[in-house]
Enzyme design. Structure first.
Site, short mmCIF file in Angstrom:
data_model
loop_
_atom_site.label_atom_id
_atom_site.label_comp_id
_atom_site.label_asym_id
_atom_site.label_seq_id
_atom_site.Cartn_x
_atom_site.Cartn_y
_atom_site.Cartn_z
N ASN A 209 4.22 7.61 -1.22
CA ASN A 209 3.99 8.40 -2.42
C ASN A 209 5.09 9.45 -2.52
O ASN A 209 5.92 9.60 -1.61
CB ASN A 209 2.58 9.02 -2.43
CG ASN A 209 2.34 9.98 -1.29
OD1 ASN A 209 3.21 10.77 -0.91
ND2 ASN A 209 1.14 9.95 -0.72
N LEU A 210 5.13 10.18 -3.61
CA LEU A 210 6.26 11.09 -3.85
C LEU A 210 6.35 12.17 -2.79
O LEU A 210 7.45 12.50 -2.32
CB LEU A 210 6.14 11.71 -5.24
CG LEU A 210 7.28 12.65 -5.64
CD1 LEU A 210 8.62 11.93 -5.60
CD2 LEU A 210 7.02 13.25 -7.03
N ALA A 211 5.21 12.74 -2.39
CA ALA A 211 5.24 13.79 -1.37
C ALA A 211 5.78 13.26 -0.05
O ALA A 211 6.59 13.93 0.62
CB ALA A 211 3.84 14.37 -1.19
N GLU A 212 5.34 12.06 0.33
CA GLU A 212 5.85 11.46 1.57
C GLU A 212 7.34 11.17 1.47
O GLU A 212 8.10 11.40 2.43
CB GLU A 212 5.08 10.16 1.85
CG GLU A 212 3.61 10.38 2.20
CD GLU A 212 2.80 9.10 2.18
OE1 GLU A 212 1.75 9.06 2.85
OE2 GLU A 212 3.20 8.13 1.50
N ASP B 6 -3.61 1.99 -0.97
CA ASP B 6 -4.05 0.71 -0.39
C ASP B 6 -4.07 -0.38 -1.46
O ASP B 6 -3.68 -1.53 -1.21
CB ASP B 6 -5.44 0.86 0.23
CG ASP B 6 -5.49 1.85 1.37
OD1 ASP B 6 -4.44 2.11 1.98
OD2 ASP B 6 -6.58 2.37 1.66
#
Length: 477
Positions: free
Chosen positions: A195-198, A264
């Site tokens: 995801n963007l934060a990761e 998921d």
């Protein structure tokens, strides 16, 4: 343009990673505790669903593919329950059970569709190493089309690069849902889905989609990946192949109730689509549509082909009423609904001369879950219970009228005096009965409660009954 929905029936996907059991307690919140400034939740329902890597596999199964999970668990009740849930959904399991360890369990307390608190039960997996995971994985790879690594940094994937190497030697593409800031662990994978934060934790803040694509392509080149698919919440997704043009996919979500497990669903849809021969760009577009569907559901959930087809605009939304079924058809439908994360409510009765009281009762029963099963006494059973003059309406007509109600999903007949055997076969999440019974008096109570479900008695609408209706008709000649 979004591609047509492929057939997932023969696609085999292996999911290796952190297996979890998600538990939910539901209840009303109407006051603050006198002991501390926290809400008091009166729990009136509970449910369990596979989570983590197990939810990825559940998503594959819900799409119609064949899925198998691989990973460590404790040797405990939670592992047994997780295995039961996966078995019910048709997902194969290769567990490495470790005595003294906890199966990762997340307990969420929900009130008014809001998550109030989450409690995590986990202690790691002492002694579980790369060799143990590889020994579990290699036999499963033999007939798989795709390998998914679902990494929650809980200890199931001590050396993902080694697993990637083994899968690539076997000619299998590898999709990774990554965790942490060191993506070198995933060198050589086919695709990462952060995801963007990761993603920004690895490459730094990005000003816009173009910068995301640029940095993703550089990361793909550095790590010998084929591509990255960065999920960006309300901004949609960005697919950045190592070679070729990046694609920005706008969100398809209409309403967002819960993002739990959305990643998921994304990677499961990607895996199933790639395994079915869809190219990466089209598979990513399908995954984007699936994500838009699943965030409109509460809790860890899945997407069915019918929901995906409806979201693609190629067919009607799945109808609430799925009609009259026999017992094998019912059990198959229930398995599919459970694979989609839907709660099953079940009730029973004669339903002779359907009236407003029946309709009101069935509406309230349906609100206890996502799917409602109505078991109906056949004509001989009604006669034994109500007398030789009943039923007034024959079984086929009673079932047809019930199936026409939008609150009812499946109508199934039974011939015994009680539906206890049928209830045991279905094992609903919530068993509901109208009247003034005690829950313990209701047929099927013990087996439902023993399986983790609940039993509820609903009051009937005053002044509405078949007996009274028949009497009024007779009094008017």
């Amino acid at each position: 343009m979004t591609p047509p929905l492929p057939g997932f029936r023969d696609v085999r996907v292996v999911v290796a990673g952190d297996l979890m059991l998600d538990r939910y307690w539901h209840g009303a919140t109407q006051r603050i505790s006198p002991e501390a400034p926290v809400p008091v939740v009166r729990v009136d329902g509970a449910e369990e669903r596979p989570g983590g890597a197990a939810n990825v596999a559940l998503n594959v199964a819900a799409l119609g593919g064949e899925a198998q999970v691989v990973g460590p668990t404790g040797s405990d009740e939670a592992a047994d329950r997780l295995a039961e849930l996966l078995e019910a959904a048709g997902v194969g399991q290769r567990f490495h059970r470790i005595a003294g360890a906890d199966t990762i369990t997340k307990l969420r307390v929900i009130s008014r569709h809001q998550q109030l608190i989450r409690l995590d039960f986990e202690r790691g997996f002492p002694g579980f190493d790369h060799a143990a995971m590889l020994a579990l994985l290699e036999p499963a790879l033999a007939d798989a089309a795709v390998l998914v690594l679902s990494d929650y940094a809980k200890g199931a994937l001590p050396d993902p690069a080694g697993l990637i190497e083994a899968a690539r030697r076997a000619g299998r593409p590898v999709l990774v849902d990554p965790k942490g800031a060191d993506y070198r662990r995933y060198r050589g994978a086919s695709l990462l889905t952060p995801n963007l934060a990761e993603f920004e934790a690895v490459v730094g803040p990005c000003a816009d989609g173009d910068e995301i694509a640029k940095r993703a392509r550089q990361l793909a080149a550095d790590l010998e990946l084929e591509a990255l698919l960065v999920t960006r919440g309300e901004a949609g997704m960005t697919l950045a192949p190592r070679e070729g043009v990046a694609v920005h996919l706008p969100t398809r979500a209409r309403e967002v109730f819960d993002v739990t497990g959305a990643g998921d669903t994304v990677i499961a849809t990607l895996a199933a689509a790639l395994g079915a021969g869809v190219d990466l760009a089209d598979a990513s577009a399908l995954a984007n549509v699936a994500a838009g569907v699943v965030v409109g559901k509460l809790g860890t959930a899945t997407v069915t082909p019918a929901e995906l087809e409806a979201a693609l605009g190629g067919g009607p939304a799945p109808a609430a009423g799925s009609g009259v079924v026999d017992e094998p058809g019912l059990l198959a439908a229930v398995r599919q609904a459970r694979a989609a994360g839907e709660r099953i409510v079940m009730t029973n009765g004669c339903f002779d001369l359907l009236h407003a009281g029946h309709v009101d009762y069935l509406q309230r029963a349906r609100r206890r879950g996502e799917r409602l099963v109505v078991a109906v006494n056949d004509d001989a059973s009604v006669a034994r219970l109500k007398g030789a003059e009943r039923p007034v309406t024959p079984l086929a007509q009673r079932m047809a009228v019930l199936a026409a109600l939008d609150t009812v999903d499946w109508v199934v007949p039974f011939s015994e005096d009680t539906p206890a055997r049928l209830i045991e076969a279905v094992l609903p999440d919530r068993l509901v009965k109208g009247g003034d019974y005690q829950p313990e008096q209701i047929a099927g109570h013990d087996v439902v409660v023993a399986a983790g479900g609940s039993v509820e008695v609903l009051p009937l609408l005053a002044g509405a009954s078949t007996t009274d209706l028949i009497a009024r008709i007779r009094s008017r000649g």
